[in-house]
Design an enzyme around this catalytic site. Structure first.
Site, short mmCIF file in Angstrom:
data_model
loop_
_atom_site.label_atom_id
_atom_site.label_comp_id
_atom_site.label_asym_id
_atom_site.label_seq_id
_atom_site.Cartn_x
_atom_site.Cartn_y
_atom_site.Cartn_z
N PRO A 2 -47.38 23.08 43.78
CG PRO A 2 -49.33 23.24 42.63
CD PRO A 2 -48.08 22.28 42.97
CE1 TYR A 55 -3.62 2.66 0.61
CE2 TYR A 55 -2.10 3.21 2.94
CZ TYR A 55 -3.31 3.53 1.89
OH TYR A 55 -3.98 4.59 2.04
#
Length: 425
Positions: A314, A119
């Site tokens: 609440p 390669y």
């Protein structure tokens, strides 16, 4: 500017083409002087006619095409040297002497562990072909010897160990690390793309190479024969897989690893995420639920604290405690509430307790309120109907062995109340 990208469907090619498109279409404004009008992509399956058309018109060529994993090693030379020759011959056919870039490899050095690489030989032959072409035509030639590359869209189980490990860890696949001490020189795809854009603007980074038994090192040189990506990372396989495992554990541990800007860890994390399957793109949190509401830790870090979200029902008051060293930021993102803080102890000047400092907060006008060390604090939901949602950041992750949290009611009979935002201090 008209640009030809060969190997446009490969890992680097796809990333480059998409970034070129963002500039062409006016979506990326970071390079105002880079005007791109056409992008020609060429890859396996493209016609010779399309290559000829692109070569006759291109103002810059990125040659990323090549063979990495052939069935026969003869294909290295055919796919790397052979196509490079075809490309340059086609440019010469149309007397096009535009700049040309070659994607080569450090294996082309044929030194150290790369000695005898077929390669590498094919890549070296391609390099020499390009250099000769530059001498013959006067065209500007940019030869890049890339080390190992990583980033999104890189194919696993091909020629990238990082892609293979990312894919395996993300998808719960088995993998083997033969030698944790194996060292890799790595370039991140976004750093590579930035260099390619620099090259388009004539600001490529030139270098020469020094080779050793273990690596090929680019040495910056303004008139160097080669080009390189100036940002790279040197890491071991053991470091990579350990970091990947910490990324995988994050949805359970909530610990976000340290990822400083520009770090390998930050780039690896982005790469890892790109391999997640759809079923892992979301995860649930463990929440602490009681009659007052819900408290959920979202993110923990080793050195930048943690982020949580608190939902108060609440009329509910949460908190009523103080810390020695820990400090927090409260940011109400939905609802209407009151945050109160009081320094603990007695003011020696007055002989009385310190005043209660109050901050009215709403999701409509988000602001950060700091919970100071040594101040007992609370948060009260003033709405009779709506939940109060607060994002909370603490400067350290909660440690049950050292909580640094002590109960102390904020409001006491006779305490003065002040609101610095209303000017009544």
């Amino acid at each position: 500017m008209k640009i030809l990208v060969t190997g446009s469907n490969g890992f680097v090619g796809r990333n480059l083409v998409w970034n070129l498109k963002e500039i062409r279409d006016g979506k990326n404004h970071t390079r105002p002087d880079l005007l791109i009008t056409e992008i020609y992509g060429y890859d396996i399956g493209s016609s010779q006619e399309s290559l000829e058309q692109a070569c006759s018109r291109a103002d810059f060529v990125f040659n990323l095409a090549g063979v990495n994993r052939p069935k026969d090693q003869k294909e290295f030379m055919e796919g790397n040297f052979g196509f490079a020759s075809t490309l340059l011959d086609t440019l010469k056919k149309y007397n096009n002497t535009c700049p040309v870039m070659l994607s080569s490899s450090i294996q082309a050095s044929l030194s150290g562990r790369y000695a005898g690489s077929e390669y590498g030989k094919s890549k070296l032959a391609g390099e020499e072909l390009f250099f000769d072409y530059g001498k013959e035509t006067g065209a500007k030639v940019l030869v890049y010897r890339f080390p190992n590359l990583f980033g999104k869209w890189c194919k696993p189980n091909y020629n990238s160990a990082v892609a293979t490990f990312c894919n395996a860890v993300a998808n719960d696949l088995e993998y083997t690390v033969n030698d944790r001490s194996t060292e890799l020189d790595l370039v991140y795809i976004d750093d590579l793309i930035e260099e390619m854009l620099d090259a388009l603007e004539g600001r490529e980074h030139r270098c020469e190479y020094e080779s050793s038994a273990d690596s090929v090192i680019p040495m910056e040189k303004s008139d160097g024969r080669y080009c390189h990506v100036p940002t790279s990372h040197h890491v071991t396989l053991g470091e990579i897989v350990d970091q990947l495992q910490s990324f995988k554990d994050m949805p359970v541990s909530l610990y976000l690893p340290s990822i400083p800007d520009g770090s390998f860890a930050k780039k690896l994390y982005s790469t890892y995420l790109s391999y997640l399957p759809a079923e892992k793109m979301s995860y649930c949190f463990k929440s602490n639920v009681d009659n007052r509401g819900v408290f959920t830790e979202l993110i923990r870090t080793a050195d930048h604290g943690q982020v949580s979200v608190n939902v108060a029902k609440p009329g509910i008051t949460r908190g009523e405690h103080w810390h020695n060293s820990k400090w927090e930021l409260f940011i109400v993102v939905s609802g209407h509430g009151l945050i109160q803080e009081r320094r603990i102890g007695i003011d020696p000047e007055t002989g009385k307790g310190y005043p209660v400092i109050e901050f009215e907060v709403t999701g409509e006008q988000m602001k950060a309120i700091q919970m100071l060390p040594g101040y007992t604090h609370n948060i009260i939901n003033l709405s009779p109907t709506q939940d109060l949602v607060t994002v909370m950041w603490a400067n350290e992750s909660f440690d049950p062995g050292h909580p640094d949290t002590f109960y102390e009611q904020v409001n006491r009979d006779g305490d003065e109340k002040i609101n610095p935002e209303k000017g009544n201090v």
